[in-house]
Design a protein around this motif. Structure first.
Motif, PDB file in Angstrom:
ATOM      1  N   MET A   1       0.825  -1.203   0.000  1.00 40.65           N
ATOM      2  CA  MET A   1       0.000   0.000   0.000  1.00 40.65           C
ATOM      3  C   MET A   1       0.867   1.264   0.000  1.00 40.65           C
ATOM      4  SD  MET A   1      -2.900   1.398  -0.187  1.00 40.65           S
ATOM      5  CE  MET A   1      -3.957  -0.038   0.013  1.00 40.65           C
ATOM      6  N   LEU A   2       1.940   1.214   0.785  1.00 43.30           N
ATOM      7  CA  LEU A   2       2.841   2.361   0.847  1.00 43.30           C
ATOM      8  C   LEU A   2       3.478   2.620  -0.513  1.00 43.30           C
ATOM      9  CD1 LEU A   2       4.263   4.527   2.495  1.00 43.30           C
ATOM     10  CD2 LEU A   2       6.021   2.835   3.085  1.00 43.30           C
ATOM     11  N   ALA A   3       3.887   1.537  -1.187  1.00 41.86           N
ATOM     12  CA  ALA A   3       4.504   1.685  -2.507  1.00 41.86           C
ATOM     13  C   ALA A   3       3.513   2.284  -3.507  1.00 41.86           C
ATOM     14  CB  ALA A   3       5.014   0.338  -3.001  1.00 41.86           C
ATOM     15  N   ILE A   4       2.269   1.806  -3.450  1.00 38.31           N
ATOM     16  CA  ILE A   4       1.244   2.324  -4.364  1.00 38.31           C
ATOM     17  C   ILE A   4       0.964   3.791  -4.076  1.00 38.31           C
ATOM     18  CG2 ILE A   4      -1.186   2.140  -5.017  1.00 38.31           C
ATOM     19  CD1 ILE A   4      -0.971  -0.873  -4.576  1.00 38.31           C
ATOM     20  N   LEU A 278      -3.505   2.258 -13.614  1.00 37.21           N
ATOM     21  CA  LEU A 278      -4.112   1.185 -12.827  1.00 37.21           C
ATOM     22  C   LEU A 278      -3.315  -0.111 -12.951  1.00 37.21           C
ATOM     23  CD1 LEU A 278      -7.892   1.831 -13.591  1.00 37.21           C
ATOM     24  CD2 LEU A 278      -6.632   2.364 -11.492  1.00 37.21           C
ATOM     25  N   ILE A 279      -2.878  -0.448 -14.173  1.00 39.22           N
ATOM     26  CA  ILE A 279      -2.068  -1.653 -14.370  1.00 39.22           C
ATOM     27  C   ILE A 279      -0.752  -1.533 -13.610  1.00 39.22           C
ATOM     28  CG2 ILE A 279      -0.808  -3.007 -16.091  1.00 39.22           C
ATOM     29  CD1 ILE A 279      -3.026  -2.272 -18.092  1.00 39.22           C
ATOM     30  N   THR A 280      -0.171  -0.361 -13.652  1.00 43.31           N
ATOM     31  CA  THR A 280       1.089  -0.135 -12.947  1.00 43.31           C
ATOM     32  C   THR A 280       0.927  -0.329 -11.443  1.00 43.31           C
ATOM     33  OG1 THR A 280       1.771   1.447 -14.648  1.00 43.31           O
ATOM     34  CG2 THR A 280       2.922   1.545 -12.541  1.00 43.31           C
ATOM     35  N   PHE A 281      -0.172   0.174 -10.887  1.00 46.02           N
ATOM     36  CA  PHE A 281      -0.419   0.020  -9.452  1.00 46.02           C
ATOM     37  C   PHE A 281      -0.531  -1.456  -9.058  1.00 46.02           C
ATOM     38  CE2 PHE A 281      -2.456   4.476  -8.835  1.00 46.02           C
ATOM     39  CZ  PHE A 281      -1.182   5.029  -8.831  1.00 46.02           C
ATOM     40  N   VAL A 282      -1.214  -2.234  -9.895  1.00 51.13           N
ATOM     41  CA  VAL A 282      -1.357  -3.670  -9.602  1.00 51.13           C
ATOM     42  C   VAL A 282       0.011  -4.352  -9.606  1.00 51.13           C
ATOM     43  CG1 VAL A 282      -2.301  -5.856 -10.441  1.00 51.13           C
ATOM     44  CG2 VAL A 282      -3.716  -3.798 -10.464  1.00 51.13           C
ATOM     45  N   LEU A 283       0.822  -4.067 -10.612  1.00 51.16           N
ATOM     46  CA  LEU A 283       2.148  -4.679 -10.688  1.00 51.16           C
ATOM     47  C   LEU A 283       3.025  -4.245  -9.513  1.00 51.16           C
ATOM     48  CD1 LEU A 283       2.901  -4.321 -14.514  1.00 51.16           C
ATOM     49  CD2 LEU A 283       2.327  -6.405 -13.248  1.00 51.16           C
ATOM     50  N   GLY A 285       1.999  -3.422  -6.544  1.00 47.67           N
ATOM     51  CA  GLY A 285       1.545  -4.106  -5.340  1.00 47.67           C
ATOM     52  C   GLY A 285       2.081  -5.523  -5.251  1.00 47.67           C
ATOM     53  N   VAL A 286       2.027  -6.265  -6.385  1.00 47.63           N
ATOM     54  CA  VAL A 286       2.511  -7.648  -6.396  1.00 47.63           C
ATOM     55  C   VAL A 286       4.016  -7.702  -6.160  1.00 47.63           C
ATOM     56  CG1 VAL A 286       2.777  -9.704  -7.829  1.00 47.63           C
ATOM     57  CG2 VAL A 286       0.630  -8.420  -7.878  1.00 47.63           C
ATOM     58  N   LEU A 287       4.765  -6.868  -6.888  1.00 44.68           N
ATOM     59  CA  LEU A 287       6.218  -6.878  -6.739  1.00 44.68           C
ATOM     60  C   LEU A 287       6.654  -6.414  -5.354  1.00 44.68           C
ATOM     61  CD1 LEU A 287       7.257  -5.414 -10.230  1.00 44.68           C
ATOM     62  CD2 LEU A 287       7.474  -7.788  -9.441  1.00 44.68           C
ATOM     63  N   ALA A 288       5.958  -5.409  -4.820  1.00 43.88           N
ATOM     64  CA  ALA A 288       6.324  -4.886  -3.502  1.00 43.88           C
ATOM     65  C   ALA A 288       6.183  -5.969  -2.434  1.00 43.88           C
ATOM     66  CB  ALA A 288       5.448  -3.688  -3.162  1.00 43.88           C
ATOM     67  N   HIS A 289       5.162  -6.823  -2.569  1.00 43.24           N
ATOM     68  CA  HIS A 289       4.968  -7.884  -1.584  1.00 43.24           C
ATOM     69  C   HIS A 289       6.157  -8.846  -1.563  1.00 43.24           C
ATOM     70  CE1 HIS A 289       3.026 -10.997   0.763  1.00 43.24           C
ATOM     71  NE2 HIS A 289       3.332 -11.871  -0.192  1.00 43.24           N
TER      72      HIS A 289
END
Length: 506
Positions: A1-4, A278-283, A285-289
């Motif tokens: 969430m912080l990264a997004i 929006l696509i960038t935010f999803v990517l 979130g996944v990578l940040a995890h």
């Protein structure tokens, strides 16, 4: 969430900054464009007025050769009207009587003229361009006039041409041909703030008050500015003076109209960027995890504190992939830099910035250590003789160099464990551990002689006086030891200077 959140903040901040930069650029370009247009129109108006004045001057030179020839006067006014089609022209004698007019349909021949411009023309007897005024026929006009003088300098009146402001005239046509589109418009104002030309014809003749742009252009200024017009709209105005007539030309466009295209473009940009964002935010979130999971373990165990246990804990961490290894290495390097910086700060806090010797804080710390360890020591209080003369004669920069050189001499004479400190302007202390008064006296004399034989830049050789006291022989109170050494130094000064004196045990 912080990264997004961070990515969104950066993205929209970038868009906002980009918009603001483009906005200021558009505004600045519009201001400059309006100024260029106003300058062009002011120049064209100036040239027109100069040409009109030259036409009147030419006619004046013809008329004065036979000023009483009514037929000649009428022929010349007719010629002016037909040749230039610029303005209706008249000839008025020095009694204020109109002797010729064109077109003749005006029916004003031999009538007395008592307009404000006529009074001013008779009074000043020089070429004039009038302020706008309403004629007897209820026409708003300006008059351009040229005086009639014969070769002997006798004044006979003037020849003038009228320019109608609310009706079709050559000035009106000149201004209209320089049309300005894109939501922009221009107007011309006289020196009494009366509108001579405005795209809204009903406003011609209106007196405009409290307009800073008009105030500036009528002062002869040439430039551009942001202004709020009489309707409360924010305008981007360029202005330039018509110097011959003391008029001003103002070209302006509303800020809203100027930025409309940019706002439309910005909205379209946001609309097209939205799916990509929006696509960038999803990517992200996944990578940040996946990235944050091992790093969190490292972060929980790491601390940039210089505490040795924290450093040991950081070194014991075994990262399992390249990025975390790099992070660990960077953190260890940061600890080393922090330790180095803190060491430098401690050093700066304990030393004199000019000479590099210990300052009072550093001196007290070292003396406290000697006293705690019960190590006896001698205190040499050193003072430069007549140092004020050095500063007064050669300046404080040379005085500073003398202090640096003296510090070097003291350090050369002192031993490894001795303490050199600067405690005042030209006052130094040399602490000699494990020395008594007699041995300290020998060292002090060696120092005094070394100083006396060392040339100082631009000053030559200097002398020092030295007072000696010892701890704990003179006192087990360090402050009393200082006072004893200070009294001994004072005695050396009082008895001739350039000497060493040991403080009395009494």
């Amino acid at each position: 969430m912080l990264a997004i959140t961070a990515t969104a903040a950066i993205l929209f901040s970038g868009l906002y900054i980009s918009y603001q930069v483009q906005k200021e650029r558009v505004i600045e370009d519009t201001l400059k464009s309006n100024h260029v247009f106003a300058s062009k129109l002011a120049s064209a108006t100036d040239h027109f007025l100069i040409a009109a004045m030259q036409q009147l001057e030419f006619s004046a030179n013809i008329i004065v050769k036979d000023i009483n020839n009514t037929e000649l006067l009428q022929l010349e006014t007719n010629r002016l009207l037909k040749q230039t089609n610029s303005f209706n022209s008249v000839v008025i004698n020095k009694l204020g009587v109109l002797k010729a007019a064109s077109p003749a349909s005006l029916n004003i021949i031999n009538k007395r003229v008592d307009s404000p411009h006529s009074k001013q023309a008779f009074k000043l007897q020089r070429p004039l361009i009038s302020r706008p005024y309403v004629s007897l026929a209820n026409n708003l006009m300006v008059i351009i006039s040229y005086p009639l003088f014969d070769e002997a300098g006798n004044y006979y009146g003037y020849i003038g041409g009228s320019l109608y402001l609310e009706q079709q005239s050559i000035l009106n046509a000149l201004l209209k041909q320089h049309s300005y589109d894109g939501g922009a418009y221009f107007y011309v104002v006289a020196d009494d703030k009366t509108l001579l030309y405005h795209p809204v014809s009903e406003r011609i003749g209106e007196v405009v008050q409290n307009n800073p742009v008009i105030n500036r252009v009528l002062k002869g200024e040439d430039g551009h500015a942001r202004v709020i017009n009489s309707l409360g709209m924010h305008m981007l105005a360029g202005f330039s003076p018509v110097k011959l007539a003391n008029w001003g030309v103002v070209a302006q466009r509303s800020e809203v109209a100027t930025l409309a295209t940019l706002d439309t473009f910005q909205g379209l940009l946001l609309k097209r960027m939205l799916p990509i964002v929006l696509i960038t935010f999803v990517l992200i979130g996944v990578l940040a995890h996946f990235i944050a999971k091992p790093l969190r373990l490292l972060a929980d165990s790491a601390n940039l504190s210089t505490d040795q246990q924290n450093v040991a804990n950081l070194k014991s961490i075994k990262p399992w992939y390249f990025e975390s290894q790099q992070l660990k290495a960077a953190m260890l390097e940061g600890v080393n830099i922090l330790q180095s910086k803190m060491g430098q700060l401690r050093q700066d806090a304990l030393t004199d910035p000019l000479t590099g010797a210990h300052n009072r804080r550093g001196l007290y710390l070292l003396l406290d250590k000697l006293i705690q360890e019960q190590v006896p020591f001698a205190v040499l209080e050193i003072d430069i003789d007549f140092f004020k003369r050095v500063n007064d004669t050669f300046g404080h920069d040379v005085g500073d160099e003398v202090l640096k050189t003296l510090t070097c001499v003291i350090k050369q004479v002192s031993r490894k464990d001795d303490i050199v400190a600067r405690t005042g302007g030209e006052e130094f202390l040399l602490i000699l551990p494990n020395e008594n008064s007699d041995s300290a006296f020998v060292i002090a004399e060696r120092l005094r002689n070394e100083v006396a034989n060392t040339p100082m830049a631009k000053v030559g050789c200097i002398n020092v006086s030295i007072g000696i006291a010892t701890w704990p022989q003179h006192s087990d109170d360090i402050d009393q030891v200082y006072k004893c050494a200070d009294k001994a130094l004072y005695h050396a000064k009082e008895t001739g200077r350039n000497k060493t004196v040991i403080a009395s045990l009494n």
